[in-house]
Design a protein around this motif. Structure first.
Motif, mmCIF file in Angstrom:
data_model
loop_
_atom_site.group_PDB
_atom_site.id
_atom_site.type_symbol
_atom_site.label_atom_id
_atom_site.label_comp_id
_atom_site.label_asym_id
_atom_site.label_seq_id
_atom_site.Cartn_x
_atom_site.Cartn_y
_atom_site.Cartn_z
ATOM 1 N N GLU A 99 78.896 13.523 12.301
ATOM 2 C CA GLU A 99 77.946 14.468 12.885
ATOM 3 C C GLU A 99 76.758 13.763 13.539
ATOM 4 O O GLU A 99 76.212 14.245 14.533
ATOM 5 C CB GLU A 99 77.433 15.443 11.833
ATOM 6 N N ASN A 100 76.357 12.632 12.993
ATOM 7 C CA ASN A 100 75.178 11.917 13.487
ATOM 8 C C ASN A 100 75.492 10.817 14.502
ATOM 9 O O ASN A 100 74.592 10.149 14.966
ATOM 10 C CB ASN A 100 74.392 11.331 12.330
ATOM 11 N N ARG A 129 78.851 13.416 7.551
ATOM 12 C CA ARG A 129 77.505 13.187 8.109
ATOM 13 C C ARG A 129 77.499 12.061 9.137
ATOM 14 O O ARG A 129 76.807 12.130 10.142
ATOM 15 C CB ARG A 129 76.512 12.903 6.991
ATOM 16 N N ASP A 135 81.511 14.336 2.156
ATOM 17 C CA ASP A 135 80.244 14.656 2.826
ATOM 18 C C ASP A 135 79.636 13.455 3.553
ATOM 19 O O ASP A 135 79.082 13.603 4.630
ATOM 20 C CB ASP A 135 79.224 15.199 1.819
ATOM 21 N N GLU A 136 79.750 12.265 2.965
ATOM 22 C CA GLU A 136 79.162 11.078 3.600
ATOM 23 C C GLU A 136 79.844 10.774 4.940
ATOM 24 O O GLU A 136 79.174 10.531 5.946
ATOM 25 C CB GLU A 136 79.281 9.879 2.662
#
Length: 118
Positions: free
Chosen positions: A116-117, A113, A109-110
């Motif tokens: 995605e960012n 993210r 997940d890290e």
């Protein structure tokens, strides 16, 4: 006098209440879903291409996104189970797509993210 004109009907005949069915966060067997990163994609890669690629590798995409503006272009795909994601990643890593050797791996997940960012 002019006869009353009926307002035209909307083309949509949907009887949906507008509420989307919530997807469960994991498959029925309780195993958590996994994300794969597909990197070094050809410049004109799109979602249809990614879906076909993962499906041909034996996986089922539950969601994701293609990032064509990243250098090099990449994609994230949510796969049903970690076991399925591992199988897809092994089959796709080092394979060719439109003459380019792509990379594929499971990510957490890290890392997802961060992509995605960025």
């Amino acid at each position: 006098l002019l006869p009353e004109l009926a307002m035209p009907r909307s083309r949509s005949r949907s009887r949906s209440t507008g509420r989307r069915k919530e997807r469960s966060p994991s498959p029925d067997d309780g195993e958590p879903m996994a994300w794969i990163f597909i990197g070094d994609l050809p410049p004109k890669s799109n979602w249809s291409c990614m879906r076909r690629l993962v499906t041909q590798a034996g996986g089922k995409i539950l969601g994701g996104k293609v990032y064509p503006s990243h250098r090099p272009p990449c994609a994230l795909a949510r796969i049903g189970t970690e076991k399925e994601a591992d199988s897809v990643a092994q089959k796709l890593n080092g394979s060719e797509l439109s003459g380019r050797r792509i990379s594929c791996r499971i990510i957490g997940d890290e890392d997802r993210r961060k992509i995605e960012n960025s």
